[in-house]
Design an enzyme around this catalytic site. Structure first.
Site, PDB file in Angstrom:
ATOM      1  N   TRP A  65      47.043 -39.101  19.646  1.00 12.86           N
ATOM      2  CA  TRP A  65      47.170 -38.045  18.632  1.00 12.86           C
ATOM      3  C   TRP A  65      45.945 -37.921  17.719  1.00 12.86           C
ATOM      4  O   TRP A  65      46.003 -37.210  16.726  1.00 12.86           O
ATOM      5  CB  TRP A  65      48.409 -38.321  17.774  1.00 12.86           C
ATOM      6  CG  TRP A  65      49.675 -38.418  18.561  1.00 12.86           C
ATOM      7  CD1 TRP A  65      50.523 -37.391  18.899  1.00 12.86           C
ATOM      8  CD2 TRP A  65      50.244 -39.603  19.152  1.00 12.86           C
ATOM      9  NE1 TRP A  65      51.579 -37.861  19.635  1.00 12.86           N
ATOM     10  CE2 TRP A  65      51.444 -39.232  19.811  1.00 12.86           C
ATOM     11  CE3 TRP A  65      49.871 -40.951  19.192  1.00 12.86           C
ATOM     12  CZ2 TRP A  65      52.252 -40.132  20.491  1.00 12.86           C
ATOM     13  CZ3 TRP A  65      50.669 -41.861  19.872  1.00 12.86           C
ATOM     14  CH2 TRP A  65      51.845 -41.450  20.519  1.00 12.86           C
ATOM     15  N   ASP A  66      44.862 -38.621  18.019  1.00 14.41           N
ATOM     16  CA  ASP A  66      43.704 -38.625  17.113  1.00 14.41           C
ATOM     17  C   ASP A  66      44.095 -39.169  15.738  1.00 14.41           C
ATOM     18  O   ASP A  66      43.626 -38.690  14.707  1.00 14.41           O
ATOM     19  CB  ASP A  66      43.108 -37.218  16.989  1.00 14.41           C
ATOM     20  CG  ASP A  66      41.764 -37.197  16.264  1.00 14.41           C
ATOM     21  OD1 ASP A  66      41.118 -38.256  16.166  1.00 14.41           O
ATOM     22  OD2 ASP A  66      41.364 -36.126  15.765  1.00 14.41           O
ATOM     23  N   TYR A  67      44.955 -40.168  15.732  1.00 12.40           N
ATOM     24  CA  TYR A  67      45.386 -40.773  14.476  1.00 12.40           C
ATOM     25  C   TYR A  67      44.423 -41.900  14.075  1.00 12.40           C
ATOM     26  O   TYR A  67      44.808 -43.061  13.923  1.00 12.40           O
ATOM     27  CB  TYR A  67      46.817 -41.302  14.603  1.00 12.40           C
ATOM     28  CG  TYR A  67      47.897 -40.248  14.470  1.00 12.40           C
ATOM     29  CD1 TYR A  67      47.674 -39.057  13.802  1.00 12.40           C
ATOM     30  CD2 TYR A  67      49.169 -40.467  14.998  1.00 12.40           C
ATOM     31  CE1 TYR A  67      48.667 -38.103  13.673  1.00 12.40           C
ATOM     32  CE2 TYR A  67      50.176 -39.525  14.864  1.00 12.40           C
ATOM     33  CZ  TYR A  67      49.927 -38.341  14.208  1.00 12.40           C
ATOM     34  OH  TYR A  67      50.916 -37.401  14.077  1.00 12.40           O
TER      35      TYR A  67
END
Length: 657
Positions: A336-338
């Protein structure tokens, strides 16, 4: 011998002098005047652990409304952008440091300035001459660092103080603090090439300084290919520039930490997991705290199955040796591109009356983790909860994710659509029709997934601040959802053709994987400004009472719609980038929002006490210091190209009359 009249006159004179002295002393105390010595701001977050707390209280809740501009400095940065595409990517995100009566800061193009802290007059400037026509994902620099660190007794300033800047084109440069000239004995004529052996990396955050070590991470573009550049963290000798150690978040050989948590033939060739944000230091314990990010590419992990330690983690490294002491993963197998975008916050946690060395971690998911600084063990409960499975062929999402259970979850935790009118809500409903959403950590999908919170926060790179007096952790957060869709590469042309929404979306080619990524956000842009398609507030300032484990207050931060048409937009908040600073005067200073104001809030209640329009966007974190007995509040106001806020080249200082 005095006569009676002379004695009477003398006595009266002494009485008046005493009365005047008493009045002056009382007035001095009433206005909260402080000694004339200076109080510095010697690191990006004031201290090496990023608390962003100042003990100054000359400016307080009773007089903050009197703040006025003390001086304004201009860097001339916009002239450098002419003839390039820099304006589209440039963001003045720097927080100056103040040491020895001088402010030091960097501009988006990595130029370094030294200016007088009292007058704003330039002392020197250094231009590393970054070539702006090269492929740069970001054009920003969040600041510089000084060596030796003012509170670190292990380093000596016998050789003179040095300013370190890490540049967009991958150089670590040492400058004489007094003159701005390169320290020719450092590296090669004052510079170390960080790209050597790693490829096209940049650096956008100030290096960490601990003892005689300069620790630096890297920044790189996302979603281009699975085997992107390595996200190596390195430590250099502050005197000579010699490489002392390097550490790769992705284990490459058997025996490296987490090697068996990377599954698949290509897993150990994965790139990124780099530390692009601010690294914290604990000189007393010889530790640096590294905030690592998502491995490449962000939204498909079929080439890197497994838990993926130590990506998307906080990793404590022994500064003198480069050895991993502990690691704590905030997202397993990140899809999630977290990234861990916020600086890990070093503070003393009070639990059942006991003082415990701690690190606070704020994430894009809006999660707050409180970890033991020496072991990485959570000091407050964390649950591993089941999350949705992936439906993408070749992908296996991790079955669980960590959720803090006693602290409030921040940001957009529950998704629903919204519109200013019923018709606009219907447009939002239509837009999400057919998309997948099963709560937080819903994986990317072929039909498209609603990602809430989105990849810009929750808690973003602006990070957190901590008030040790009240025990409040304060941060600004975003509340914006994203839409992620994976497109089979062999069907890409057919998928995109005649699909206007896909054509407008951001594309990540994710070379080396079966899928191309498309990303867009749930908002619309019109003449009235930016309107989110999820319920307001869209950006808030939040205070969490860590002692009680509860939300102390939350208020909207700024606005991003035309107030003449939508006066209620003041309660809707704004997308925001840049952090907050808290002071012993009971104030929280923050800009960050799209409306271009610097604001002061009451630390205890969150009530707005003061605001001032900036000459350009304020997507930076303010700082404060005392010079010649006068407290100043300073912020970089240069705007943000990608956000579309007004560009400029200002550093603005405020003080009381």
């Amino acid at each position: 011998m005095h006569t009676c009249n002379e004695l009477a006159l003398l006595t009266t004179t002494y009485r008046w002098r005493g009365l005047v002295s008493l009045i002056l002393l009382l007035a001095y105390r009433l206005v909260g005047a402080q000694p004339t010595n200076n109080v510095e701001w010697p690191a990006y977050g004031n201290d090496a652990g990023g608390m962003r707390f100042s003990p100054l209280k000359q400016i307080d809740t009773s007089n903050v409304k009197k703040l006025a501009v003390a001086w304004t400095f201009r860097t001339g940065e916009l002239e450098l952008y002419k003839g390039t595409y820099a304006e589209e990517k440039a963001a003045f995100e720097a927080t100056p440091i103040m040491v020895d009566g001088t402010l030091f800061f960097s501009t988006p193009t990595s130029r370094v300035f030294a200016i007088d802290a009292a007058t704003g007059q330039k002392k020197w400037a250094y231009d590393p001459d970054v070539y702006l026509r090269q492929d740069l994902s970001e054009i920003t620099s969040r600041g510089v660092s000084i060596w030796p660190a003012t509170t670190d007794k292990r380093a000596s300033a016998a050789m003179g103080k040095r300013i370190f800047v890490a540049t967009l084109d991958g150089r670590l440069i040492a400058l004489e603090a007094s003159t701005g000239k390169p320290v020719t004995s450092f590296g090669k004529e004052g510079s170390v090439d960080l790209r050597q052996g790693l490829g096209n990396i940049s650096v956008t955050s100030p290096p960490a300084v601990i003892g005689n070590m300069i620790v630096v991470g890297s920044s790189m573009g996302d979603n281009q290919r699975f085997n992107y550049e390595r996200g190596v963290v390195r430590a250099y000798d502050a005197i000579s520039g010699a490489l002392r150690w390097s550490w790769d978040p992705i284990p490459r050989t058997k025996g490296d930490v987490g090697f068996d948590t990377w599954k698949g033939e290509n897993a150990h060739q994965t790139g990124a997991a780099n530390a692009w944000s601010i690294i914290s230091a604990d000189p007393e314990r010889d530790l640096v705290f590294i905030p690592t990010t998502s491995p490449s590419p962000d939204y498909y992990g079929g080439e890197r199955l497994g838990q993926n330690l130590c990506a998307s983690s906080i990793v404590a490294i022994r500064a003198s040796t480069g050895k991993v002491v502990w690691h704590y993963q905030t997202v397993h197998h990140d899809l999630w591109d977290y990234d861990n975008a916020a600086q890990p916050l070093r503070f003393t946690f009070i639990k059942t009356g006991k003082k415990i060395p701690a690190v606070a971690v704020g994430t894009k998911m809006g999660h707050l983790f409180i970890l033991h600084r020496e072991t990485g063990a959570p000091l407050l409960p964390v649950d591993e909860r089941p999350v949705p499975k992936s439906t993408v062929p070749g992908e296996i999402a991790h079955a669980t994710q960590p959720f803090p259970t006693t602290l409030p979850l921040l940001g957009l935790q529950k998704f629903e659509t919204w519109g200013v009118t019923p018709a606009e809500k219907a447009v939002a409903d239509q837009r999400i029709s057919g998309l997948r959403y099963e709560g937080p950590f819903t994986p990317p999908s072929l039909q498209g997934t609603i990602m809430a919170p989105g990849n810009v926060g929750g808690v973003h790179w602006g990070g957190m601040c901590y008030d040790p007096v009240s025990g409040l952790l304060i941060t600004n957060v975003n509340r914006m959802a994203a839409i992620i869709q994976l497109l089979p590469r062999e069907k890409l042309a057919a998928s995109v053709k005649n699909n206007e929404e896909l054509l407008r979306a951001e594309t990540g080619m994710q070379a080396g994987t079966p899928y191309v990524m498309k990303r867009s956000y749930l908002f619309k842009i019109g003449k009235e400004g930016i309107t989110m398609q999820t319920p307001p507030p869209w950006g808030t300032l939040v205070a969490v009472d860590l002692t009680k484990g509860s939300l102390a207050w939350e208020v909207p931060l700024g606005y991003m719609m035309d107030l003449s048409k939508y006066p209620q937009a003041k309660e809707w908040g704004s997308l925001n980038f840049g952090g907050a600073t808290v002071t012993a005067g009971g104030l929280v200073f923050v800009a960050a929002s799209l409306d271009g104001h610097l604001r002061a809030f009451n630390r205890q209640t969150g009530s707005l006490l003061w605001e001032a329009a900036l000459p350009a966007g304020g997507q930076a974190t303010p700082m404060t210091y005392q010079m010649n007995g006068q407290q100043y509040v300073v912020i970089a106001a240069g705007g943000h190209g990608k956000l579309g806020t007004k560009l400029g080249d200002y550093v603005v200082a405020y003080k009381l009359p």
